[in-house]
Design a protein around this motif. Structure first.
Motif, PDB file in Angstrom:
ATOM      1  N   PHE A  57      41.071  34.540  37.704  1.00 17.00           N
ATOM      2  CA  PHE A  57      40.037  34.543  36.605  1.00 17.00           C
ATOM      3  C   PHE A  57      40.385  33.816  35.857  1.00 17.00           C
ATOM      4  O   PHE A  57      39.210  32.930  34.740  1.00 17.00           O
ATOM      5  CB  PHE A  57      39.916  36.369  35.848  1.00 17.00           C
ATOM      6  CG  PHE A  57      39.777  37.259  36.867  1.00 17.00           C
ATOM      7  CD1 PHE A  57      38.814  36.917  37.884  1.00 17.00           C
ATOM      8  CD2 PHE A  57      40.020  38.983  37.116  1.00 17.00           C
ATOM      9  CE1 PHE A  57      38.607  37.618  39.355  1.00 17.00           C
ATOM     10  CE2 PHE A  57      39.416  39.349  37.615  1.00 17.00           C
ATOM     11  CZ  PHE A  57      39.095  39.639  38.663  1.00 17.00           C
ATOM     12  N   TYR A  60      37.971  30.561  34.790  1.00 16.29           N
ATOM     13  CA  TYR A  60      36.800  30.711  35.502  1.00 16.29           C
ATOM     14  C   TYR A  60      35.657  31.161  34.561  1.00 16.29           C
ATOM     15  O   TYR A  60      35.559  31.409  33.328  1.00 16.29           O
ATOM     16  CB  TYR A  60      36.661  32.878  35.963  1.00 16.29           C
ATOM     17  CG  TYR A  60      35.751  32.716  36.756  1.00 16.29           C
ATOM     18  CD1 TYR A  60      35.379  32.145  38.385  1.00 16.29           C
ATOM     19  CD2 TYR A  60      34.455  33.534  36.137  1.00 16.29           C
ATOM     20  CE1 TYR A  60      34.343  32.485  39.018  1.00 16.29           C
ATOM     21  CE2 TYR A  60      33.515  33.719  36.910  1.00 16.29           C
ATOM     22  CZ  TYR A  60      33.372  33.526  38.342  1.00 16.29           C
ATOM     23  OH  TYR A  60      32.247  33.518  39.327  1.00 16.29           O
ATOM     24  N   PHE A  68      36.911  32.003  30.668  1.00 16.31           N
ATOM     25  CA  PHE A  68      37.360  33.390  30.981  1.00 16.31           C
ATOM     26  C   PHE A  68      39.126  32.815  30.835  1.00 16.31           C
ATOM     27  O   PHE A  68      40.008  32.176  31.280  1.00 16.31           O
ATOM     28  CB  PHE A  68      37.507  33.793  32.079  1.00 16.31           C
ATOM     29  CG  PHE A  68      38.538  35.536  31.903  1.00 16.31           C
ATOM     30  CD1 PHE A  68      36.975  36.170  30.974  1.00 16.31           C
ATOM     31  CD2 PHE A  68      39.192  35.585  32.254  1.00 16.31           C
ATOM     32  CE1 PHE A  68      37.728  37.838  30.701  1.00 16.31           C
ATOM     33  CE2 PHE A  68      40.029  37.376  32.100  1.00 16.31           C
ATOM     34  CZ  PHE A  68      38.810  37.912  30.881  1.00 16.31           C
ATOM     35  N   CYS A  73      41.316  40.947  33.377  1.00 13.33           N
ATOM     36  CA  CYS A  73      40.147  42.003  32.889  1.00 13.33           C
ATOM     37  C   CYS A  73      40.553  43.402  31.580  1.00 13.33           C
ATOM     38  O   CYS A  73      40.953  43.771  32.901  1.00 13.33           O
ATOM     39  CB  CYS A  73      38.616  41.544  33.065  1.00 13.33           C
ATOM     40  SG  CYS A  73      37.666  40.419  34.119  1.00 13.33           S
ATOM     41  N   HIS A  82      35.470  42.613  31.857  1.00 16.37           N
ATOM     42  CA  HIS A  82      35.292  41.389  31.226  1.00 16.37           C
ATOM     43  C   HIS A  82      36.236  41.084  29.888  1.00 16.37           C
ATOM     44  O   HIS A  82      35.617  40.205  29.348  1.00 16.37           O
ATOM     45  CB  HIS A  82      33.781  40.460  31.551  1.00 16.37           C
ATOM     46  CG  HIS A  82      33.195  40.268  32.439  1.00 16.37           C
ATOM     47  ND1 HIS A  82      32.615  40.024  33.135  1.00 16.37           N
ATOM     48  CD2 HIS A  82      33.440  40.943  34.082  1.00 16.37           C
ATOM     49  CE1 HIS A  82      32.010  40.208  33.847  1.00 16.37           C
ATOM     50  NE2 HIS A  82      32.603  40.264  35.123  1.00 16.37           N
ATOM     51  N   ASP A  99      41.229  44.757  35.471  1.00 16.00           N
ATOM     52  CA  ASP A  99      40.581  44.023  37.273  1.00 16.00           C
ATOM     53  C   ASP A  99      41.439  42.642  37.295  1.00 16.00           C
ATOM     54  O   ASP A  99      41.633  41.844  36.272  1.00 16.00           O
ATOM     55  CB  ASP A  99      38.738  43.898  36.742  1.00 16.00           C
ATOM     56  CG  ASP A  99      38.359  43.352  37.776  1.00 16.00           C
ATOM     57  OD1 ASP A  99      38.795  42.742  38.683  1.00 16.00           O
ATOM     58  OD2 ASP A  99      36.507  43.540  37.341  1.00 16.00           O
ATOM     59  N   ASP A 120      40.169  40.343  44.893  1.00 19.38           N
ATOM     60  CA  ASP A 120      39.549  40.985  43.112  1.00 19.38           C
ATOM     61  C   ASP A 120      39.614  42.456  44.074  1.00 19.38           C
ATOM     62  O   ASP A 120      39.019  43.009  44.531  1.00 19.38           O
ATOM     63  CB  ASP A 120      38.276  40.526  43.347  1.00 19.38           C
ATOM     64  CG  ASP A 120      37.913  40.232  42.317  1.00 19.38           C
ATOM     65  OD1 ASP A 120      37.729  41.257  41.479  1.00 19.38           O
ATOM     66  OD2 ASP A 120      35.952  40.628  42.074  1.00 19.38           O
ATOM     67  N   HIS A 183      30.259  42.042  45.836  1.00 18.43           N
ATOM     68  CA  HIS A 183      29.894  40.374  45.560  1.00 18.43           C
ATOM     69  C   HIS A 183      30.706  40.055  47.008  1.00 18.43           C
ATOM     70  O   HIS A 183      31.934  41.046  47.163  1.00 18.43           O
ATOM     71  CB  HIS A 183      30.008  39.632  44.354  1.00 18.43           C
ATOM     72  CG  HIS A 183      31.767  40.248  44.487  1.00 18.43           C
ATOM     73  ND1 HIS A 183      32.164  39.148  44.572  1.00 18.43           N
ATOM     74  CD2 HIS A 183      31.310  40.860  42.796  1.00 18.43           C
ATOM     75  CE1 HIS A 183      33.593  39.493  43.664  1.00 18.43           C
ATOM     76  NE2 HIS A 183      33.140  40.440  42.764  1.00 18.43           N
ATOM     77  N   HIS A 190      32.759  34.733  43.406  1.00 13.98           N
ATOM     78  CA  HIS A 190      31.680  35.410  44.238  1.00 13.98           C
ATOM     79  C   HIS A 190      30.963  34.631  45.141  1.00 13.98           C
ATOM     80  O   HIS A 190      30.879  33.542  44.363  1.00 13.98           O
ATOM     81  CB  HIS A 190      31.231  35.996  42.483  1.00 13.98           C
ATOM     82  CG  HIS A 190      31.795  36.569  41.107  1.00 13.98           C
ATOM     83  ND1 HIS A 190      31.985  36.262  39.889  1.00 13.98           N
ATOM     84  CD2 HIS A 190      32.074  37.646  41.748  1.00 13.98           C
ATOM     85  CE1 HIS A 190      32.363  36.984  39.311  1.00 13.98           C
ATOM     86  NE2 HIS A 190      32.854  38.344  40.561  1.00 13.98           N
ATOM     87  N   GLU A 217      32.682  47.568  43.569  1.00 17.06           N
ATOM     88  CA  GLU A 217      33.053  47.845  42.894  1.00 17.06           C
ATOM     89  C   GLU A 217      31.935  48.643  41.573  1.00 17.06           C
ATOM     90  O   GLU A 217      31.213  47.288  40.828  1.00 17.06           O
ATOM     91  CB  GLU A 217      33.126  46.822  41.832  1.00 17.06           C
ATOM     92  CG  GLU A 217      32.201  45.177  41.753  1.00 17.06           C
ATOM     93  CD  GLU A 217      32.822  44.219  40.941  1.00 17.06           C
ATOM     94  OE1 GLU A 217      33.325  44.079  40.015  1.00 17.06           O
ATOM     95  OE2 GLU A 217      32.896  42.619  41.936  1.00 17.06           O
ATOM     96  N   TRP A 234      32.007  38.172  26.551  1.00 13.94           N
ATOM     97  CA  TRP A 234      32.357  37.995  28.000  1.00 13.94           C
ATOM     98  C   TRP A 234      32.716  39.744  27.997  1.00 13.94           C
ATOM     99  O   TRP A 234      31.676  39.981  28.696  1.00 13.94           O
ATOM    100  CB  TRP A 234      34.209  37.727  27.844  1.00 13.94           C
ATOM    101  CG  TRP A 234      33.954  35.677  28.309  1.00 13.94           C
ATOM    102  CD1 TRP A 234      34.212  34.652  27.980  1.00 13.94           C
ATOM    103  CD2 TRP A 234      33.762  36.255  29.882  1.00 13.94           C
ATOM    104  NE1 TRP A 234      34.479  34.315  28.605  1.00 13.94           N
ATOM    105  CE2 TRP A 234      34.258  34.456  29.933  1.00 13.94           C
ATOM    106  CE3 TRP A 234      33.680  36.129  31.072  1.00 13.94           C
ATOM    107  CZ2 TRP A 234      33.787  34.192  30.969  1.00 13.94           C
ATOM    108  CZ3 TRP A 234      33.482  35.660  32.520  1.00 13.94           C
ATOM    109  CH2 TRP A 234      33.561  34.177  31.888  1.00 13.94           C
ATOM    110  N   GLU A 248      38.001  48.786  42.188  1.00  9.03           N
ATOM    111  CA  GLU A 248      36.844  48.133  42.968  1.00  9.03           C
ATOM    112  C   GLU A 248      38.200  47.602  44.068  1.00  9.03           C
ATOM    113  O   GLU A 248      39.172  47.891  43.567  1.00  9.03           O
ATOM    114  CB  GLU A 248      37.363  46.251  42.005  1.00  9.03           C
ATOM    115  CG  GLU A 248      36.693  45.230  42.960  1.00  9.03           C
ATOM    116  CD  GLU A 248      36.235  43.787  42.354  1.00  9.03           C
ATOM    117  OE1 GLU A 248      36.518  43.774  40.797  1.00  9.03           O
ATOM    118  OE2 GLU A 248      35.091  43.342  42.030  1.00  9.03           O
TER     119      GLU A 248
HETATM  120  N1  MF3 Z   1      36.281  40.608  38.344  1.00  5.13           N
HETATM  121  C1  MF3 Z   1      35.496  40.524  38.080  1.00  5.13           C
HETATM  122  C2  MF3 Z   1      34.611  40.790  39.233  1.00  5.13           C
HETATM  123  O1  MF3 Z   1      34.588  41.789  39.475  1.00  5.13           O
HETATM  124  C3  MF3 Z   1      34.937  39.108  37.756  1.00  5.13           C
HETATM  125  C4  MF3 Z   1      35.765  38.656  36.869  1.00  5.13           C
HETATM  126  S1  MF3 Z   1      35.565  37.231  35.974  1.00  5.13           S
HETATM  127  C5  MF3 Z   1      36.260  36.575  34.894  1.00  5.13           C
HETATM  128  O2  MF3 Z   1      33.550  40.975  39.927  1.00  5.13           O
HETATM  129  F1  MF3 Z   1      36.124  35.321  34.460  1.00  5.13           F
HETATM  130  F2  MF3 Z   1      36.099  37.325  33.808  1.00  5.13           F
HETATM  131  F3  MF3 Z   1      37.422  37.516  34.870  1.00  5.13           F
END
Ligand code: MF3
Ligand code: CO
Ligand code: CO
Length: 269
Positions: A57, A60, A68, A73, A82, A99, A120, A183, A190, A217, A234, A248
């Motif tokens: 992440f 990202y 990010f 997260c 996020h 996360d 993830d 996803h 993703h 998730e 975010w 998730e």
């Molecule tokens: N973890 C998130 C998901 O489950 C995506 C996080 S993207 C970030 O899809 F940039 F916010 F970290």
């Protein structure tokens, strides 16, 4: 189908996923009143690099977003997903979601940039003692994920996953977040297909076949399902300020029976 992973890709996803699940479980054990979300984030990055992975992440940046900044997260109470790790101190009675994503194995020559494949996974845990409403939310959200995983078998569709979550959650009066979905995962954080946590007849019914890798998730709220974004650009929060939980797993669809839970945590074995 383009989103079916080769055996080599699945092997790397499973190996990385199990490492990530163990890391996430340990991060969950760090959660206590008085710790900051950044302390957990720093440990997360250290652990990922230690096993030969890269935080997925960090940096990202979907178009229109600033990169990010965190490895995890970090979401407290009404924050759904996020959340950005910070010097914020966790307080007894809160719920906290972690996360985490990892690309693995780094520098292997495999996958995106030669740094392997993505997994993830997320949990929501109590900060000290929490009230029964919060406890219920955590267990219901976790159970909705477990139910969804159990139906993610060869020949079912992504719509069946949303349907099983909705049928379990809605009669209990909780909200299902609709603005974000599960996803496909692996070559990127993703990818296709989208995996909604609700059912609508107009949604695409992509069929799950062996070698498909998806992140399921559910994001569940005590109140309304609608979301808002904080000024940091975010953090997604519940619009009504109600508590939200998020669990998730990255799973691999198999030829027969239940999928492989790539990000299974040691306590789940
Ligand atoms: N973890 C998130 C998901 O489950 C995506 C996080 S993207 C970030 O899809 F940039 F916010 F970290
Ligand atoms: Co995630
Ligand atoms: Co995800």
């Amino acid at each position: 189908m383009a989103y079916v992973k080769t055996q080599e890709e699945q092997d790397a996803i499973l190996k990385g996923g199990l490492l990530l699940g163990a890391i996430l479980e340990d991060l969950g054990k760090m959660v206590r009143p008085g710790i900051t979300t950044l302390e957990i984030d720093i440990e997360a990055e250290r652990r990922i690099r230690d096993v030969g992975g890269i935080p997925a992440f960090k940096g990202y940046a979907p178009s229109g977003y600033t990169p990010f900044p965190g490895t995890i997260c970090a979401c407290v109470d009404d924050e759904i997903v996020h959340g950005i790790p910070s010097h914020r101190v966790l307080i007894e009675g809160q719920i906290f979601s972690i996360d985490i994503g990892m690309q693995y194995p780094a520098n292997s020559g495999l996958g995106q940039g030669g740094n392997g494949f993505f997994t993830d996974t997320a949990i929501t845990v109590p900060v000290g003692e929490i009230n029964s409403q919060a406890q219920q939310l955590l267990s219901v959200t976790k159970k909705s994920l477990d139910n969804a995983i159990a139906v993610a078998t060869n020949g079912t569709s992504v719509a069946d996953i949303g349907r099983v979550i909705e049928r379990y959650i809605e009669p209990q009066g909780y909200g299902i977040v609709r603005d974000l979905v599960g996803h496909g995962v692996g070559h990127e954080v993703h990818e296709d297909p989208a995996v909604p946590n609700y059912y609508e007849s107009y949604l695409e019914k992509k069929i799950l076949v062996p070698g498909v890798v998806i992140a399921i998730e559910p994001m569940i709220t005590v109140g309304d399902y609608r979301t808002d974004v904080l000024d940091d650009g975010w953090t997604i929060v519940t619009d009504d300020g109600s508590l939200a939980a998020h669990f998730e797993h990255t799973i691999i669809i198999t030829a027969e029976g239940e999928p492989i839970i790539a990000t299974k945590r040691p306590s789940e074995k």
